[in-house]
Design a protein around this motif. Structure first.
Motif, mmCIF file in Angstrom:
data_model
loop_
_atom_site.group_PDB
_atom_site.id
_atom_site.type_symbol
_atom_site.label_atom_id
_atom_site.label_comp_id
_atom_site.label_asym_id
_atom_site.label_seq_id
_atom_site.Cartn_x
_atom_site.Cartn_y
_atom_site.Cartn_z
ATOM 1 N N ASP A 35 -7.752 -29.627 2.652
ATOM 2 C CA ASP A 35 -6.821 -30.255 1.733
ATOM 3 C C ASP A 35 -5.952 -31.267 2.471
ATOM 4 O OD1 ASP A 35 -4.876 -28.823 3.096
ATOM 5 O OD2 ASP A 35 -4.537 -27.370 1.487
ATOM 6 N N GLU A 36 -4.948 -31.801 1.773
ATOM 7 C CA GLU A 36 -4.109 -32.844 2.362
ATOM 8 C C GLU A 36 -3.284 -32.352 3.536
ATOM 9 O OE1 GLU A 36 -2.127 -31.026 -1.269
ATOM 10 O OE2 GLU A 36 -4.096 -31.839 -0.708
ATOM 11 N N ASN A 37 -3.169 -31.014 3.670
ATOM 12 C CA ASN A 37 -2.436 -30.428 4.801
ATOM 13 C C ASN A 37 -3.357 -29.965 5.918
ATOM 14 O OD1 ASN A 37 0.123 -30.685 3.490
ATOM 15 N ND2 ASN A 37 -0.383 -28.894 2.238
ATOM 16 N N GLY A 38 -4.653 -30.256 5.785
ATOM 17 C CA GLY A 38 -5.604 -29.860 6.808
ATOM 18 C C GLY A 38 -6.066 -28.427 6.710
ATOM 19 N N VAL A 39 -5.760 -27.735 5.617
ATOM 20 C CA VAL A 39 -6.175 -26.339 5.431
ATOM 21 C C VAL A 39 -7.598 -26.311 4.893
ATOM 22 C CG1 VAL A 39 -5.693 -24.166 4.245
ATOM 23 C CG2 VAL A 39 -3.801 -25.627 5.013
ATOM 24 N N VAL A 40 -8.438 -25.520 5.541
ATOM 25 C CA VAL A 40 -9.839 -25.426 5.123
ATOM 26 C C VAL A 40 -9.925 -24.783 3.746
ATOM 27 C CG1 VAL A 40 -12.109 -24.488 5.678
ATOM 28 C CG2 VAL A 40 -10.603 -25.268 7.507
ATOM 29 N N GLN A 41 -10.723 -25.395 2.883
ATOM 30 C CA GLN A 41 -10.923 -24.903 1.521
ATOM 31 C C GLN A 41 -12.300 -24.230 1.429
ATOM 32 O OE1 GLN A 41 -8.246 -25.405 -0.952
ATOM 33 N NE2 GLN A 41 -7.437 -25.610 1.138
ATOM 34 N N TYR A 42 -12.282 -22.916 1.475
ATOM 35 C CA TYR A 42 -13.545 -22.181 1.482
ATOM 36 C C TYR A 42 -14.090 -21.899 0.081
ATOM 37 C CZ TYR A 42 -12.717 -21.225 6.438
ATOM 38 O OH TYR A 42 -12.510 -21.351 7.791
ATOM 39 N N ARG A 43 -13.250 -21.861 -0.910
ATOM 40 C CA ARG A 43 -13.650 -21.347 -2.212
ATOM 41 C C ARG A 43 -14.761 -22.163 -2.872
ATOM 42 N NH1 ARG A 43 -13.112 -21.598 -7.611
ATOM 43 N NH2 ARG A 43 -12.262 -23.700 -7.495
ATOM 44 N N GLY A 44 -14.570 -23.491 -2.929
ATOM 45 C CA GLY A 44 -15.514 -24.341 -3.635
ATOM 46 C C GLY A 44 -16.430 -25.082 -2.674
ATOM 47 N N LEU A 45 -17.740 -25.065 -2.981
ATOM 48 C CA LEU A 45 -18.726 -25.727 -2.123
ATOM 49 C C LEU A 45 -19.571 -26.692 -2.944
ATOM 50 C CD1 LEU A 45 -18.293 -22.613 -0.960
ATOM 51 C CD2 LEU A 45 -20.004 -23.389 0.684
ATOM 52 N N ARG A 46 -20.194 -27.601 -2.253
ATOM 53 C CA ARG A 46 -21.113 -28.547 -2.880
ATOM 54 C C ARG A 46 -22.515 -27.943 -2.847
ATOM 55 N NH1 ARG A 46 -17.684 -30.567 0.663
ATOM 56 N NH2 ARG A 46 -19.231 -30.551 2.338
ATOM 57 N N GLY A 47 -23.044 -27.657 -4.038
ATOM 58 C CA GLY A 47 -24.278 -26.901 -4.140
ATOM 59 C C GLY A 47 -25.443 -27.397 -3.306
ATOM 60 N N PRO A 48 -25.811 -28.680 -3.401
ATOM 61 C CA PRO A 48 -26.962 -29.146 -2.614
ATOM 62 C C PRO A 48 -26.774 -28.936 -1.110
ATOM 63 C CG PRO A 48 -26.385 -30.727 -4.316
ATOM 64 C CD PRO A 48 -25.285 -29.721 -4.297
ATOM 65 N N GLU A 49 -25.563 -29.242 -0.606
ATOM 66 C CA GLU A 49 -25.313 -29.062 0.826
ATOM 67 C C GLU A 49 -25.249 -27.577 1.203
ATOM 68 O OE1 GLU A 49 -22.004 -31.538 2.146
ATOM 69 O OE2 GLU A 49 -22.319 -32.751 0.353
ATOM 70 N N TYR A 50 -24.691 -26.775 0.320
ATOM 71 C CA TYR A 50 -24.583 -25.331 0.544
ATOM 72 C C TYR A 50 -25.959 -24.707 0.751
ATOM 73 C CZ TYR A 50 -22.653 -20.599 -0.603
ATOM 74 O OH TYR A 50 -22.251 -19.283 -0.588
ATOM 75 N N LEU A 51 -26.877 -24.999 -0.169
ATOM 76 C CA LEU A 51 -28.215 -24.394 -0.072
ATOM 77 C C LEU A 51 -29.002 -24.935 1.113
ATOM 78 C CD1 LEU A 51 -29.418 -22.200 -1.958
ATOM 79 C CD2 LEU A 51 -27.362 -23.278 -2.810
ATOM 80 N N ARG A 52 -28.834 -26.227 1.409
ATOM 81 C CA ARG A 52 -29.509 -26.752 2.610
ATOM 82 C C ARG A 52 -28.949 -26.085 3.862
ATOM 83 N NH1 ARG A 52 -29.092 -31.846 -0.125
ATOM 84 N NH2 ARG A 52 -27.273 -32.425 1.131
ATOM 85 N N ALA A 53 -27.643 -25.846 3.872
ATOM 86 C CA ALA A 53 -27.028 -25.173 5.019
ATOM 87 C C ALA A 53 -27.548 -23.745 5.161
ATOM 88 C CB ALA A 53 -25.506 -25.170 4.871
ATOM 89 N N MET A 54 -27.701 -23.058 4.049
ATOM 90 C CA MET A 54 -28.225 -21.688 4.113
ATOM 91 C C MET A 54 -29.657 -21.674 4.627
ATOM 92 S SD MET A 54 -25.788 -19.659 3.423
ATOM 93 C CE MET A 54 -26.777 -18.161 3.391
ATOM 94 N N ARG A 55 -30.439 -22.675 4.269
ATOM 95 C CA ARG A 55 -31.799 -22.747 4.808
ATOM 96 C C ARG A 55 -31.751 -22.893 6.330
ATOM 97 N NH1 ARG A 55 -37.113 -24.392 2.954
ATOM 98 N NH2 ARG A 55 -38.326 -25.122 4.734
#
Length: 549
Positions: free
Chosen positions: A117-137
């Motif tokens: 976010d704007e404060n540099g805090v990692v946002q784990y909750r929401g992911l981008r589906g195409p990148e998420y599944l490629r990452a899991m592969r």
């Protein structure tokens, strides 16, 4: 006379030995594979499509149920969900998936670039589906998981004691048959969308549900299969976030008032009388600006035909999601996602989500958390079972597949597209699924029973000319089986609860605040928890006259 093509020979690949076989390569399947591999198991994953791109999660923006480990916050989140779950959810299951999701999701930071976010805090909750599944592969390949892409499983294998010990399928692009022997099998085949053209659901045809039933495992919550999503009438784009700002107009051009929590039924009633138009002019400017970054594919259908959804009205329809964003699925027998069949586990949308969603949909967030956490639970438990068994056993196995593969009578031509169309005729119309009535449900069940007889008795999937046709034959059988369970469950729950709405029984009955279990292949049966099964053999259901209400 036309010449019937002879089946091309299928190359039989040497059997593959594994500790854990994952059937399905979406979100839950890849998390299950990762957990099993991390526990030291040799893992094979067979995906009907391409692991990392197939399934509904790969086309979405999964937002997980993400609650910090503060006792008060967790208790409040669980209480909020329990209040709408219809009395059939389990707070202990909810607590487990919240904890597993919180501790596990950040562990893929080595392959997935989480936003900040704007404060540099990692946002784990929401992911981008195409990148998420490629990452899991990438993640599971890094852990030594063997992936069989474009390799749908057709049937489970069982040993002489009835324990599931592997599966058999086809590599359809190569016309090869594969067999994996493993003491633990995890079904991650997703829900069943009845080929409604829901975005990303073309591989979600209920295959795992049918395989589980052939191993003697029932389903639960199949009446909660009526979730519908708004989409442009010309498109399969079912990303629903934008429609929180929608204004709808009936055939007379007047705005349709939407009661809170009753969007689908209100729009369906209007759509049964004429076209419904939509406008997104109420969406704030700052969200419009971010939309193309957050959900870039959302705007593609509008761009392609030159419609501005923020200034112009456009036609919409409701896309049925079946059991995908419903809450029903294969029944679990313990808290590790094992089923009643020895050696068989179930995760993600293939499993019933009643413990965490109850009688309503878990939406994107709870279902994504469920996919992750059920995969982790089952993967660890499957690895432990394989370790205790000492790996795959030798000895004879029995293939369990029947309908769509091996006709029980004699092989005869069966029009597979017509089978699918007949199933859709009973599962997709709004006046049969959203608005349910006992006479209509009985008539649908009788129609589906007849379709099942034809498929069971005559469809010889293994005798068809191509691997693709064999897969389609098995899909037709699975679609029919799941439709029968959904319809029977809708008939037996003679009340309205959660997303299950009975026009002829609009109130909830406290006696039905229990889970409804359905099963059976030839003779479908149903029972509420604590009751004896009630079989309904073929041709015992009275069929009302056409048009009866």
């Amino acid at each position: 006379m036309p010449v019937t093509p002879r089946p091309a020979p299928v190359t039989e690949l040497p059997p593959i030995a594994a500790d854990v076989l994952i059937v399905g390569g979406g979100l839950s399947g890849t998390w299950a594979a990762l957990a099993a591999a991390q526990a030291g198991a040799r893992v094979v994953l067979a995906d009907k499509g391409y692991c990392g791109a197939s399934g509904v999660a790969a086309t979405s923006g999964p937002g997980h149920w993400w609650v910090p480990p503060d006792p008060d916050l967790r208790a409040a989140a669980i209480a909020e969900r329990m209040a709408i779950a219809g009395g059939i959810a389990d707070p202990a299951w909810m607590a487990r998936i919240l904890d597993i999701t919180w501790t596990t999701l950040p562990t893929i930071a080595d392959v997935y670039d989480f936003a900040t976010d704007e404060n540099g805090v990692v946002q784990y909750r929401g992911l981008r589906g195409p990148e998420y599944l490629r990452a899991m592969r990438r993640k599971i390949l890094n852990h030594g998981v063997r992936i069989l892409d474009q390799s749908p499983a057709l049937e489970l294998l069982a040993d002489r004691n009835g324990a599931v010990t592997g599966a058999r399928g086809l590599r359809r692009q190569r016309h090869e048959a594969w067999t994996v022997r493993a003491p633990a099998v995890i079904l991650a085949t997703g829900g069943c969308g009845f080929k409604s053209r829901l975005l990303g659901s073309h591989t979600n045809t209920g295959d795992g549900h049918l395989m589980a039933a052939e191993a003697g495992v029932p389903c639960s919550g199949m009446e909660f299969s009526t979730y519908h999503t708004v989409s442009p009438a010309w498109s399969t784009m079912t990303r629903s976030m934008s429609y929180a700002f929608a204004v709808y107009y009936g055939a007379d051009g007047r705005e349709i008032p939407i009661p809170p929590g009753d969007i689908a039924r209100t729009l369906a009633r209007a759509m049964l009388t004429g076209p419904v138009m939509c406008s997104l002019h109420r969406m704030p400017d700052d969200i419009r600006e971010r939309l193309r970054r957050v959900q870039p594919n959302m705007m593609l259908p509008f761009d392609r035909i030159g419609v501005d959804p923020f200034t112009q009205r456009f036609p919409v329809l409701l896309r049925p999601e079946g059991t995908i964003r419903g809450s029903g699925g294969i029944r679990m027998a313990d808290e590790d996602c094992a089923t009643e069949a020895q050696g068989l586990f179930v995760v993600g949308d293939a499993a019933t989500r009643e413990p965490v969603a109850g009688a309503v949909s878990g939406g994107g967030a709870i279902l994504a958390a469920w996919a992750l956490s059920s995969g982790v639970m089952a993967g660890r438990a499957a690895a432990a079972r394989a370790h205790a068994a000492g790996g795959p056993a030798d000895g004879p196995v029995t293939p369990l597949g029947r309908a769509g593969l091996r006709p029980t009578r004699h092989a005869a031509p069966v029009d597979v597209p017509a089978v699918t169309a007949a199933v859709q005729g009973e599962t997709l119309p709004y006046d049969k699924t959203i608005f349910r009535r006992a006479p209509v449900l009985r008539r649908s069940l009788a129609v589906l029973d007849g379709v099942w007889r034809d498929v069971r008795d005559h469809l010889d999937g293994y005798g068809l000319p191509t691997a693709g046709e064999t897969v389609q034959a098995r899909e037709a059988a699975a679609l029919t089986a799941v439709a029968r369970w959904c319809t029977r469950a809708g008939l037996d729950r003679a009340e309205s609860r959660g997303m299950h709405w009975r026009e002829d029984a609009p109130a909830s009955d406290p006696a039905y605040a229990r889970r409804l279990i359905v099963g059976g292949l030839d003779d479908v049966w149903a029972r509420f928890d604590g009751d004896a099964p009630q079989p309904v053999p073929f041709q015992t259901i009275p069929v009302p006259e056409a048009g009866a209400a």
